[in-house]
Structures are given as C-alpha cells and as structure tokens.
Design a protein around this motif. Sequence first.
Motif, PDB file in Angstrom:
ATOM      1  N   TRP A   1      17.143  11.072  -2.682  1.00  0.00           N
ATOM      2  CA  TRP A   1      16.040  11.507  -3.533  1.00  0.00           C
ATOM      3  C   TRP A   1      16.052  10.752  -4.875  1.00  0.00           C
ATOM      4  O   TRP A   1      15.234  11.038  -5.757  1.00  0.00           O
ATOM      5  CB  TRP A   1      16.107  13.009  -3.781  1.00  0.00           C
ATOM      6  N   ASN A   2      16.928   9.821  -4.982  1.00  0.00           N
ATOM      7  CA  ASN A   2      16.988   8.982  -6.191  1.00  0.00           C
ATOM      8  C   ASN A   2      15.981   7.846  -6.033  1.00  0.00           C
ATOM      9  O   ASN A   2      16.100   7.013  -5.122  1.00  0.00           O
ATOM     10  CB  ASN A   2      18.392   8.416  -6.377  1.00  0.00           C
ATOM     11  N   ILE A   3      14.977   7.791  -6.921  1.00  0.00           N
ATOM     12  CA  ILE A   3      13.915   6.804  -6.798  1.00  0.00           C
ATOM     13  C   ILE A   3      14.427   5.372  -6.951  1.00  0.00           C
ATOM     14  O   ILE A   3      13.803   4.425  -6.479  1.00  0.00           O
ATOM     15  CB  ILE A   3      12.800   7.090  -7.828  1.00  0.00           C
ATOM     16  N   TYR A   4      15.594   5.210  -7.614  1.00  0.00           N
ATOM     17  CA  TYR A   4      16.154   3.867  -7.783  1.00  0.00           C
ATOM     18  C   TYR A   4      17.007   3.432  -6.581  1.00  0.00           C
ATOM     19  O   TYR A   4      17.426   2.268  -6.541  1.00  0.00           O
ATOM     20  CB  TYR A   4      16.992   3.807  -9.061  1.00  0.00           C
ATOM     21  N   ASP A   5      17.240   4.369  -5.640  1.00  0.00           N
ATOM     22  CA  ASP A   5      17.995   3.981  -4.436  1.00  0.00           C
ATOM     23  C   ASP A   5      17.151   2.970  -3.646  1.00  0.00           C
ATOM     24  O   ASP A   5      15.995   3.258  -3.299  1.00  0.00           O
ATOM     25  CB  ASP A   5      18.283   5.215  -3.562  1.00  0.00           C
ATOM     26  N   PRO A   6      17.703   1.776  -3.342  1.00  0.00           N
ATOM     27  CA  PRO A   6      16.898   0.725  -2.714  1.00  0.00           C
ATOM     28  C   PRO A   6      16.232   1.142  -1.406  1.00  0.00           C
ATOM     29  O   PRO A   6      15.031   0.916  -1.216  1.00  0.00           O
ATOM     30  CB  PRO A   6      17.907  -0.413  -2.493  1.00  0.00           C
ATOM     31  N   VAL A   7      16.998   1.751  -0.496  1.00  0.00           N
ATOM     32  CA  VAL A   7      16.463   2.123   0.818  1.00  0.00           C
ATOM     33  C   VAL A   7      15.443   3.243   0.671  1.00  0.00           C
ATOM     34  O   VAL A   7      14.372   3.223   1.311  1.00  0.00           O
ATOM     35  CB  VAL A   7      17.604   2.540   1.777  1.00  0.00           C
ATOM     36  N   ALA A   8      15.741   4.243  -0.163  1.00  0.00           N
ATOM     37  CA  ALA A   8      14.808   5.350  -0.371  1.00  0.00           C
ATOM     38  C   ALA A   8      13.516   4.839  -0.979  1.00  0.00           C
ATOM     39  O   ALA A   8      12.406   5.289  -0.620  1.00  0.00           O
ATOM     40  CB  ALA A   8      15.447   6.403  -1.264  1.00  0.00           C
ATOM     41  N   ASN A   9      13.599   3.884  -1.932  1.00  0.00           N
ATOM     42  CA  ASN A   9      12.424   3.343  -2.599  1.00  0.00           C
ATOM     43  C   ASN A   9      11.564   2.558  -1.606  1.00  0.00           C
ATOM     44  O   ASN A   9      10.335   2.717  -1.577  1.00  0.00           O
ATOM     45  CB  ASN A   9      12.862   2.434  -3.755  1.00  0.00           C
ATOM     46  N   ILE A  10      12.203   1.723  -0.765  1.00  0.00           N
ATOM     47  CA  ILE A  10      11.460   0.921   0.209  1.00  0.00           C
ATOM     48  C   ILE A  10      10.749   1.810   1.222  1.00  0.00           C
ATOM     49  O   ILE A  10       9.552   1.637   1.507  1.00  0.00           O
ATOM     50  CB  ILE A  10      12.396  -0.067   0.942  1.00  0.00           C
ATOM     51  N   THR A  11      11.451   2.780   1.799  1.00  0.00           N
ATOM     52  CA  THR A  11      10.870   3.612   2.861  1.00  0.00           C
ATOM     53  C   THR A  11       9.728   4.477   2.324  1.00  0.00           C
ATOM     54  O   THR A  11       8.701   4.666   2.993  1.00  0.00           O
ATOM     55  CB  THR A  11      11.953   4.508   3.511  1.00  0.00           C
ATOM     56  N   ALA A  12       9.879   5.007   1.119  1.00  0.00           N
ATOM     57  CA  ALA A  12       8.814   5.839   0.533  1.00  0.00           C
ATOM     58  C   ALA A  12       7.577   4.980   0.258  1.00  0.00           C
ATOM     59  O   ALA A  12       6.446   5.400   0.548  1.00  0.00           O
ATOM     60  CB  ALA A  12       9.305   6.501  -0.747  1.00  0.00           C
ATOM     61  N   ALA A  13       7.768   3.773  -0.300  1.00  0.00           N
ATOM     62  CA  ALA A  13       6.646   2.881  -0.596  1.00  0.00           C
ATOM     63  C   ALA A  13       5.947   2.456   0.690  1.00  0.00           C
ATOM     64  O   ALA A  13       4.698   2.417   0.745  1.00  0.00           O
ATOM     65  CB  ALA A  13       7.140   1.653  -1.366  1.00  0.00           C
ATOM     66  N   CYS A  14       6.713   2.142   1.738  1.00  0.00           N
ATOM     67  CA  CYS A  14       6.114   1.721   3.024  1.00  0.00           C
ATOM     68  C   CYS A  14       5.391   2.886   3.690  1.00  0.00           C
ATOM     69  O   CYS A  14       4.360   2.698   4.355  1.00  0.00           O
ATOM     70  CB  CYS A  14       7.200   1.161   3.943  1.00  0.00           C
ATOM     71  N   ASN A  15       5.903   4.103   3.523  1.00  0.00           N
ATOM     72  CA  ASN A  15       5.250   5.284   4.093  1.00  0.00           C
ATOM     73  C   ASN A  15       3.888   5.494   3.407  1.00  0.00           C
ATOM     74  O   ASN A  15       2.879   5.788   4.074  1.00  0.00           O
ATOM     75  CB  ASN A  15       6.142   6.508   3.899  1.00  0.00           C
ATOM     76  N   TYR A  16       3.858   5.334   2.086  1.00  0.00           N
ATOM     77  CA  TYR A  16       2.607   5.445   1.333  1.00  0.00           C
ATOM     78  C   TYR A  16       1.634   4.336   1.749  1.00  0.00           C
ATOM     79  O   TYR A  16       0.438   4.591   1.990  1.00  0.00           O
ATOM     80  CB  TYR A  16       2.905   5.350  -0.172  1.00  0.00           C
ATOM     81  N   ALA A  17       2.119   3.088   1.833  1.00  0.00           N
ATOM     82  CA  ALA A  17       1.264   1.954   2.193  1.00  0.00           C
ATOM     83  C   ALA A  17       0.689   2.127   3.597  1.00  0.00           C
ATOM     84  O   ALA A  17      -0.464   1.749   3.860  1.00  0.00           O
ATOM     85  CB  ALA A  17       2.055   0.651   2.103  1.00  0.00           C
ATOM     86  N   ALA A  18       1.473   2.724   4.532  1.00  0.00           N
ATOM     87  CA  ALA A  18       0.984   2.947   5.894  1.00  0.00           C
ATOM     88  C   ALA A  18      -0.182   3.921   5.894  1.00  0.00           C
ATOM     89  O   ALA A  18      -1.160   3.747   6.646  1.00  0.00           O
ATOM     90  CB  ALA A  18       2.116   3.485   6.770  1.00  0.00           C
ATOM     91  N   LYS A  19      -0.137   4.946   5.010  1.00  0.00           N
ATOM     92  CA  LYS A  19      -1.210   5.936   4.954  1.00  0.00           C
ATOM     93  C   LYS A  19      -2.478   5.364   4.290  1.00  0.00           C
ATOM     94  O   LYS A  19      -3.592   5.679   4.694  1.00  0.00           O
ATOM     95  CB  LYS A  19      -0.732   7.168   4.168  1.00  0.00           C
ATOM     96  N   VAL A  20      -2.276   4.524   3.292  1.00  0.00           N
ATOM     97  CA  VAL A  20      -3.417   4.026   2.523  1.00  0.00           C
ATOM     98  C   VAL A  20      -3.940   2.691   3.057  1.00  0.00           C
ATOM     99  O   VAL A  20      -5.163   2.472   3.147  1.00  0.00           O
ATOM    100  CB  VAL A  20      -3.029   3.894   1.035  1.00  0.00           C
ATOM    101  N   TYR A  21      -3.023   1.791   3.443  1.00  0.00           N
ATOM    102  CA  TYR A  21      -3.428   0.438   3.835  1.00  0.00           C
ATOM    103  C   TYR A  21      -3.150   0.117   5.322  1.00  0.00           C
ATOM    104  O   TYR A  21      -3.491  -0.975   5.768  1.00  0.00           O
ATOM    105  CB  TYR A  21      -2.702  -0.586   2.963  1.00  0.00           C
ATOM    106  N   GLY A  22      -2.533   1.004   6.005  1.00  0.00           N
ATOM    107  CA  GLY A  22      -2.190   0.759   7.419  1.00  0.00           C
ATOM    108  C   GLY A  22      -0.798   0.195   7.600  1.00  0.00           C
ATOM    109  O   GLY A  22      -0.148   0.413   8.619  1.00  0.00           O
ATOM    110  N   SER A  23      -0.280  -0.513   6.607  1.00  0.00           N
ATOM    111  CA  SER A  23       1.074  -1.070   6.650  1.00  0.00           C
ATOM    112  C   SER A  23       1.335  -1.807   5.348  1.00  0.00           C
ATOM    113  O   SER A  23       0.407  -2.302   4.684  1.00  0.00           O
ATOM    114  CB  SER A  23       1.232  -2.058   7.818  1.00  0.00           C
ATOM    115  N   MET A  24       2.609  -1.907   4.965  1.00  0.00           N
ATOM    116  CA  MET A  24       2.978  -2.694   3.792  1.00  0.00           C
ATOM    117  C   MET A  24       2.622  -4.162   4.003  1.00  0.00           C
ATOM    118  O   MET A  24       2.395  -4.909   3.033  1.00  0.00           O
ATOM    119  CB  MET A  24       4.496  -2.551   3.506  1.00  0.00           C
TER     120      MET A  24
END
Length: 236
Positions: free
Chosen positions: A206-229
């Motif tokens: 849940w640490n936003i600076y954690d590299p893996v957590a940051n990447i997966t959360a951003a890609c999950n958002y991009a998948a919902k809005v843009y279809g994919s990162m």
Amino acid sequence: MMRSPISGYSRLTKIQKFTTAGIAAAGVAALTFAAIPDSSDTGTSAQSIAVKPVAWSGEAFGTQEQQEHLGKQAETAAKQAKAEAEAKKKADADAAAAKAKADKERADKEAASRSAERKPVQAAPAPKTYANNLDGWIKEALDIMKAKGIPGSYNGIYRNIMRESTGNPNAINNWDSNAAKGIPSKGLLQVIDPTFKAYHVEGTSWNIYDPVANITAACNYAAKVYGSMDNVNSAY
C-alpha cells in the motif's frame, strides 16, 4: 503179540474239509470217509464206509432277494461315501482358493501402501525471484498483472516509466496542477494518491512509492481508461 482192544476207532482218516465260502460257491455235498480200525482178535480187515452227502441251502446266507438288497445298500453307501469325499475335496479346494485370493489381495494392498508411503514428497517450487532494479520491478509487475487479468507489455510500461520518472521510484511532482491541489504525482508512473488507492492491486504494497505496487496500480487505471498502458503516450 496180541494188541489190546481199544473202544471206538483206533485210527481215523482225516476228514477232508472245505471252507464255508467254498461250499457255498460250489454248491456240492462234502464227502468224508472214515476207516474202521484193524482188529487182530476178530481177524477183520479195514473197510471204507461212505458218509452220506450233506446238502447246503442258501438259507444260511439269506435269500437271494435279501442278498441283492444288501448288495444295493452297500452300493448306495459306497456312492454316498464317494460323493461326500468329492464334496469335501471340492470344499477344501474352494476354501484354499479363497484363502489364496484373500492373501494376494492383502499382499497387494500392503505393497501399494508401502509404495505410497515411500513415494517422495515433491517440494513446493521455490518462489520466483526478481532483481531489485527497474527490469526486475517491471517483470514482477507483469506476472501479477497476468494473474489478475490486467493488460500491458514490458515495452509499454518501460516507455511510460522513462517519460514520467526516468526510472526513479521516489520521484514526485511538486509543480503541476495536481501538486497545486495538494495531491502531487508520485513514483515510477507518477500516480496521485486517490488513483493509487482506487486502483490498488491486491497482494501488493500500500506504499505508493513501492515500485511494483505503483506500476500495477497505474496499469490497472490505464486499462480501465485507455484499454492498456500500451495505449498511453503522454501524461494521463
């Protein structure tokens, strides 16, 4: 020299004897002969006398009907004894076969049980490890995304990371409009706190600076809005 007279016979010839079985089988009369002893006083000579034949009837051994009845009884008893012997022999053979079968089944079960007990326990596969660098972070994030059904490729993620943070997991934007609102963009893919919390991927930090957590959360958002990162080519 004169002999002394003896009462009765002085000498007898042996009576010819037949066995009862012989007499019954032959069915003839037995003949015996007796000799009259010499007498020097009287001057008479020995004389053979024939003994009257004795007739034997079958009554001594039962009638023919009785004999046949006894014979049938003996035959029936013999058959019964034979049948009982054969039945016992079969029963013994069946019992032996059943015992052999039971012994074999028990031996097979014991052998199978021993085999199962000796079966080596396969060790659980060692957890996959990743390098603690940008390459390792992206690869770990992709494995998590694959398990969760989140689209994205190595090249698409790497391209956007280099544009947003140049690969620095502690990067923070303190000058754009989000920063002005007090929610600056943070981490490798520059995610603001509300977006990170809304699209956080279970199993990651849940640490936003954690590299893996940051990447997966951003890609999950991009998948919902843009279809994919992969489809993101600018600030998002």
